[in-house]
Design a protein around this motif. Structure first.
Motif, PDB file in Angstrom:
ATOM      1  N   MET A  83       1.872  69.249 -19.441  1.00 13.48           N
ATOM      2  CA  MET A  83       1.680  70.676 -19.214  1.00 13.48           C
ATOM      3  C   MET A  83       1.474  70.919 -17.729  1.00 13.48           C
ATOM      4  SD  MET A  83      -0.786  71.612 -22.440  1.00 13.48           S
ATOM      5  CE  MET A  83      -2.196  70.773 -21.755  1.00 13.48           C
ATOM      6  N   ASN A  84       2.369  71.685 -17.127  1.00 14.08           N
ATOM      7  CA  ASN A  84       2.309  72.012 -15.709  1.00 14.08           C
ATOM      8  C   ASN A  84       2.149  73.515 -15.521  1.00 14.08           C
ATOM      9  OD1 ASN A  84       2.834  69.255 -15.064  1.00 14.08           O
ATOM     10  ND2 ASN A  84       5.035  69.618 -15.289  1.00 14.08           N
ATOM     11  N   SER A  85       1.766  73.893 -14.329  1.00 15.63           N
ATOM     12  CA  SER A  85       1.601  75.320 -13.983  1.00 15.63           C
ATOM     13  C   SER A  85       0.772  76.041 -15.042  1.00 15.63           C
ATOM     14  CB  SER A  85       2.979  75.983 -13.838  1.00 15.63           C
ATOM     15  OG  SER A  85       3.753  75.328 -12.856  1.00 15.63           O
ATOM     16  N   LEU A  86      -0.330  75.457 -15.382  1.00 16.24           N
ATOM     17  CA  LEU A  86      -1.149  75.999 -16.460  1.00 16.24           C
ATOM     18  C   LEU A  86      -1.730  77.364 -16.107  1.00 16.24           C
ATOM     19  CD1 LEU A  86      -2.771  72.693 -17.613  1.00 16.24           C
ATOM     20  CD2 LEU A  86      -1.562  74.277 -19.112  1.00 16.24           C
ATOM     21  N   LYS A  87      -1.841  78.201 -17.134  1.00 17.07           N
ATOM     22  CA  LYS A  87      -2.352  79.554 -17.002  1.00 17.07           C
ATOM     23  C   LYS A  87      -3.587  79.712 -17.889  1.00 17.07           C
ATOM     24  CE  LYS A  87       2.414  81.262 -16.639  1.00 17.07           C
ATOM     25  NZ  LYS A  87       3.414  82.196 -17.233  1.00 17.07           N
TER      26      LYS A  87
END
Length: 125
Positions: A83-87
């Protein structure tokens, strides 16, 4: 029957990354399509990603497409969710699940036969 155990959750800042793993034991892992779902407090469990038995077919929810990557290693009986660029809206308990019957789209929790206990992911500054 298969037993599933997730790991890798935690607290991360927005924009950060986490790698979730799901270890399977029991019957032949390659017999199952595998999925990741998540559930935020007060909300229903929602589909995140699915990978076919061979790994050749992958589906993502629109909300994570381009940011998350699902993969599997049938020799090691594991499925991984990078999981990248998590929000902040990615916050929730993440579950891996195994689909033995393979009769539907794989997008609904009801289609999965076995579940892990879940791992908490919190995205917050």
């Amino acid at each position: 029957q298969v037993q599933l155990v997730e790991s890798g959750g935690g607290l991360v800042q927005p924009g950060g990354s986490l790698r979730l793993s799901c270890a399977a034991s029991g019957r032949t892992f390659s017999s199952y399509a595998m999925g990741w779902f998540r559930q935020a407090p007060g909300k229903e469990r929602e589909f995140v990603a699915r990978i076919s038995r061979s790994g050749g077919r992958i589906v993502y929810a629109d909300s994570v497409k381009g940011r998350f990557r699902i993969s599997r290693d049938n020799a090691k009986n594991t499925v991984t969710l990078q999981m990248n660029s998590l929000k902040p809206e990615d916050t929730g308990v993440y579950f891996c699940a195994a689909d033995e019957v393979l009769s539907g789209t794989g997008l609904s929790p009801s289609e999965y036969d076995y579940w892990g206990q879940g791992t908490q992911v919190t995205v917050s500054s």
